[in-house]
Write a protein that holds these residues in place. Structure first.
Motif, PDB file in Angstrom:
ATOM      1  N   ASP A 113       0.768  -1.434   0.216  1.00 14.72           N
ATOM      2  CA  ASP A 113       0.015   0.135   0.440  1.00 14.72           C
ATOM      3  C   ASP A 113       0.809   1.634   0.188  1.00 14.72           C
ATOM      4  O   ASP A 113       0.547   2.419  -0.586  1.00 14.72           O
ATOM      5  N   TYR A 114       1.967   1.050   0.586  1.00 14.99           N
ATOM      6  CA  TYR A 114       3.035   2.390   0.680  1.00 14.99           C
ATOM      7  C   TYR A 114       4.705   1.463   1.028  1.00 14.99           C
ATOM      8  O   TYR A 114       4.335   0.624   1.427  1.00 14.99           O
ATOM      9  N   ILE A 115       5.068   2.937   0.382  1.00 10.69           N
ATOM     10  CA  ILE A 115       6.730   1.803   0.443  1.00 10.69           C
ATOM     11  C   ILE A 115       7.193   3.331   0.893  1.00 10.69           C
ATOM     12  O   ILE A 115       7.091   4.042  -0.187  1.00 10.69           O
ATOM     13  N   PHE A 116       8.366   3.025   2.061  1.00 13.09           N
ATOM     14  CA  PHE A 116       9.075   4.151   2.216  1.00 13.09           C
ATOM     15  C   PHE A 116      10.624   3.935   1.850  1.00 13.09           C
ATOM     16  O   PHE A 116      11.199   2.852   2.077  1.00 13.09           O
ATOM     17  N   LEU A 117      10.828   4.726   0.872  1.00  7.13           N
ATOM     18  CA  LEU A 117      12.175   5.378   0.576  1.00  7.13           C
ATOM     19  C   LEU A 117      13.042   5.884   1.504  1.00  7.13           C
ATOM     20  O   LEU A 117      13.237   7.080   1.323  1.00  7.13           O
ATOM     21  N   CYS A 118      13.372   4.841   2.024  1.00  8.18           N
ATOM     22  CA  CYS A 118      14.716   5.863   3.063  1.00  8.18           C
ATOM     23  C   CYS A 118      16.395   5.377   3.027  1.00  8.18           C
ATOM     24  O   CYS A 118      17.045   5.166   3.874  1.00  8.18           O
ATOM     25  N   PRO A 146      -1.318   0.083  -9.270  1.00  6.58           N
ATOM     26  CA  PRO A 146      -1.588   1.659  -9.284  1.00  6.58           C
ATOM     27  C   PRO A 146      -2.061   2.518  -8.541  1.00  6.58           C
ATOM     28  O   PRO A 146      -2.045   3.970  -8.359  1.00  6.58           O
ATOM     29  N   ASP A 147      -2.487   1.721  -7.311  1.00  7.59           N
ATOM     30  CA  ASP A 147      -3.081   2.382  -5.625  1.00  7.59           C
ATOM     31  C   ASP A 147      -1.840   2.139  -4.906  1.00  7.59           C
ATOM     32  O   ASP A 147      -2.228   3.078  -3.669  1.00  7.59           O
ATOM     33  N   CYS A 148      -0.879   2.437  -4.885  1.00  4.31           N
ATOM     34  CA  CYS A 148       0.606   2.241  -3.893  1.00  4.31           C
ATOM     35  C   CYS A 148       0.767   3.803  -4.593  1.00  4.31           C
ATOM     36  O   CYS A 148       1.142   4.417  -4.987  1.00  4.31           O
ATOM     37  N   ILE A 149       1.300   4.199  -2.695  1.00  5.15           N
ATOM     38  CA  ILE A 149       1.907   5.590  -2.327  1.00  5.15           C
ATOM     39  C   ILE A 149       3.254   5.461  -2.511  1.00  5.15           C
ATOM     40  O   ILE A 149       3.591   4.401  -1.322  1.00  5.15           O
ATOM     41  N   ILE A 150       4.019   5.384  -3.123  1.00  8.33           N
ATOM     42  CA  ILE A 150       5.400   5.531  -2.478  1.00  8.33           C
ATOM     43  C   ILE A 150       6.154   7.372  -2.315  1.00  8.33           C
ATOM     44  O   ILE A 150       5.534   8.330  -2.314  1.00  8.33           O
ATOM     45  N   THR A 151       6.724   7.183  -0.604  1.00 11.92           N
ATOM     46  CA  THR A 151       7.119   8.220  -0.340  1.00 11.92           C
ATOM     47  C   THR A 151       8.801   8.422   0.295  1.00 11.92           C
ATOM     48  O   THR A 151       9.108   6.947  -0.090  1.00 11.92           O
ATOM     49  N   ASP A 152       9.287   9.260   0.747  1.00 14.87           N
ATOM     50  CA  ASP A 152       9.867   9.511   0.589  1.00 14.87           C
ATOM     51  C   ASP A 152      10.701  10.358   2.077  1.00 14.87           C
ATOM     52  O   ASP A 152      10.239  10.832   2.496  1.00 14.87           O
ATOM     53  N   VAL A 153      11.991   9.898   2.921  1.00 14.02           N
ATOM     54  CA  VAL A 153      12.390  10.216   3.801  1.00 14.02           C
ATOM     55  C   VAL A 153      13.795  11.564   3.669  1.00 14.02           C
ATOM     56  O   VAL A 153      13.889  11.918   4.975  1.00 14.02           O
ATOM     57  N   GLY A 154      13.638  12.022   2.379  1.00 11.64           N
ATOM     58  CA  GLY A 154      14.670  12.987   2.099  1.00 11.64           C
ATOM     59  C   GLY A 154      14.638  14.265   2.613  1.00 11.64           C
ATOM     60  O   GLY A 154      13.455  14.703   2.273  1.00 11.64           O
ATOM     61  N   ASN A 204       1.332   8.416  -8.328  1.00  7.97           N
ATOM     62  CA  ASN A 204       1.777   7.287  -7.192  1.00  7.97           C
ATOM     63  C   ASN A 204       2.804   8.011  -5.907  1.00  7.97           C
ATOM     64  O   ASN A 204       3.469   6.877  -5.462  1.00  7.97           O
ATOM     65  N   PHE A 205       2.825   9.311  -5.688  1.00  7.14           N
ATOM     66  CA  PHE A 205       4.174  10.362  -4.747  1.00  7.14           C
ATOM     67  C   PHE A 205       4.310  11.140  -4.211  1.00  7.14           C
ATOM     68  O   PHE A 205       3.329  12.125  -3.973  1.00  7.14           O
ATOM     69  N   ILE A 206       3.984  10.834  -2.531  1.00  3.89           N
ATOM     70  CA  ILE A 206       3.753  11.977  -1.419  1.00  3.89           C
ATOM     71  C   ILE A 206       5.407  11.746  -0.848  1.00  3.89           C
ATOM     72  O   ILE A 206       5.514  11.168  -0.530  1.00  3.89           O
ATOM     73  N   GLY A 207       5.363  13.003  -1.377  1.00 10.75           N
ATOM     74  CA  GLY A 207       7.253  13.295  -0.576  1.00 10.75           C
ATOM     75  C   GLY A 207       7.467  13.185   1.486  1.00 10.75           C
ATOM     76  O   GLY A 207       5.805  13.823   1.001  1.00 10.75           O
ATOM     77  N   GLY A 208       8.156  12.970   1.346  1.00  6.31           N
ATOM     78  CA  GLY A 208       7.445  13.491   3.138  1.00  6.31           C
ATOM     79  C   GLY A 208       9.037  13.624   3.580  1.00  6.31           C
ATOM     80  O   GLY A 208      10.295  13.180   2.877  1.00  6.31           O
ATOM     81  N   HIS A 209       9.555  14.405   4.377  1.00 10.05           N
ATOM     82  CA  HIS A 209      10.606  14.337   5.118  1.00 10.05           C
ATOM     83  C   HIS A 209      10.245  14.814   6.902  1.00 10.05           C
ATOM     84  O   HIS A 209      10.005  15.904   7.415  1.00 10.05           O
ATOM     85  N   PRO A 210      10.748  13.515   7.707  1.00  8.62           N
ATOM     86  CA  PRO A 210      10.964  13.676   9.025  1.00  8.62           C
ATOM     87  C   PRO A 210      12.026  14.726   9.653  1.00  8.62           C
ATOM     88  O   PRO A 210      12.813  14.360   8.997  1.00  8.62           O
ATOM     89  N   LYS A 219      -0.518  15.919  -8.486  1.00 10.31           N
ATOM     90  CA  LYS A 219      -1.729  14.807  -8.505  1.00 10.31           C
ATOM     91  C   LYS A 219      -1.848  13.434  -7.621  1.00 10.31           C
ATOM     92  O   LYS A 219      -1.963  13.060  -7.803  1.00 10.31           O
ATOM     93  N   SER A 220      -0.887  13.896  -6.320  1.00 12.91           N
ATOM     94  CA  SER A 220      -1.565  13.094  -5.512  1.00 12.91           C
ATOM     95  C   SER A 220      -2.543  12.876  -4.948  1.00 12.91           C
ATOM     96  O   SER A 220      -3.981  13.879  -4.744  1.00 12.91           O
ATOM     97  N   PRO A 221      -3.449  11.949  -4.775  1.00 13.66           N
ATOM     98  CA  PRO A 221      -5.074  11.713  -4.624  1.00 13.66           C
ATOM     99  C   PRO A 221      -4.798  12.277  -3.021  1.00 13.66           C
ATOM    100  O   PRO A 221      -4.218  11.782  -2.397  1.00 13.66           O
ATOM    101  N   SER A 222      -6.060  12.825  -2.844  1.00 14.07           N
ATOM    102  CA  SER A 222      -6.476  13.628  -1.562  1.00 14.07           C
ATOM    103  C   SER A 222      -6.409  12.861  -0.516  1.00 14.07           C
ATOM    104  O   SER A 222      -5.853  13.028   0.975  1.00 14.07           O
ATOM    105  N   PRO A 223      -7.051  11.650  -0.748  1.00 16.26           N
ATOM    106  CA  PRO A 223      -7.295  10.400  -0.075  1.00 16.26           C
ATOM    107  C   PRO A 223      -6.203   9.407   0.578  1.00 16.26           C
ATOM    108  O   PRO A 223      -5.782   9.633   2.236  1.00 16.26           O
ATOM    109  N   ALA A 224      -5.168   9.757  -0.522  1.00 19.81           N
ATOM    110  CA  ALA A 224      -3.827   9.558   0.148  1.00 19.81           C
ATOM    111  C   ALA A 224      -2.885  10.397   1.189  1.00 19.81           C
ATOM    112  O   ALA A 224      -2.438  10.177   1.805  1.00 19.81           O
TER     113      ALA A 224
END
Length: 167
Positions: free
Chosen positions: A65-70, A89-97, A115-121, A150-155
């Motif tokens: 469902d989600y993949i964290f690129l770390c 098609p529904d997978c969301i990839i996020t990163d922590v860079g 399929n992508f929502i960037g992230g940075h903790p 284009k990141s889906p709002s629910p995601a």
């Protein structure tokens, strides 16, 4: 929570801390991982964080469902290129860079904006590796989310809730 399977590519300080906190909050989640060192994956398996005891192949991430690129930013970009034809098609990839321009540019080039929502903790330590990861590392830390147009709002809402639960 509707999430069932989360993948981690990289289980160092940040990836390991996210995995540890998610495991503590949601032990029912299935989590898999790959890492540069097979010993890291074996250690995470011994800690019951993930279900695999050797590094996963990228095809194993197909039903996440989600993949964290770390991993470091340049490696995250390489993994994006390799995951493009693997993920559902529904997978969301996020990163922590911490650097977002390069990865967002590559997401657009690859057509992965939905399929992508960037992230940075905004957390860290002078120590590295899974052995120094802690389920409390992200407590009271900001976690910046950088969705694409284009990141889906629910995601986006789901990931925002998920990262809020980490701190």
């Amino acid at each position: 929570m509707s999430l069932q399977k989360i993948g981690f590519i990289g289980l160092g300080l940040i990836g390991g801390s996210i995995a540890k906190k998610l495991h503590a909050l949601h032990p029912e989640l299935t989590m898999i991982a790959t890492a540069h060192h097979a010993e890291t994956v074996a250690e995470a398996y011994k800690e019951h964080l993930i279900i695999n005891n050797t590094p996963c192949e990228l095809k194993d991430f197909a039903d996440c469902d989600y993949i964290f690129l770390c991993t470091p930013t340049k490696k995250n970009i390489e993994y994006l290129q390799q995951l493009k034809d693997v993920i559902s098609p529904d997978c969301i990839i996020t990163d922590v860079g911490s650097v977002k321009t390069e990865i967002h540019r590559e997401v657009i080039r690859l057509g992965l904006e939905a399929n992508f929502i960037g992230g940075h903790p905004m957390a860290g330590s002078e120590k590295t590796g899974l052995s120094n990861a802690s389920e409390t590392l992200l407590e009271n830390a900001y976690y910046i989310i950088t969705p694409t147009t284009k990141s889906p709002s629910p995601a986006v809402e789901e990931l925002t809730g998920l990262v809020r639960s980490l701190g």
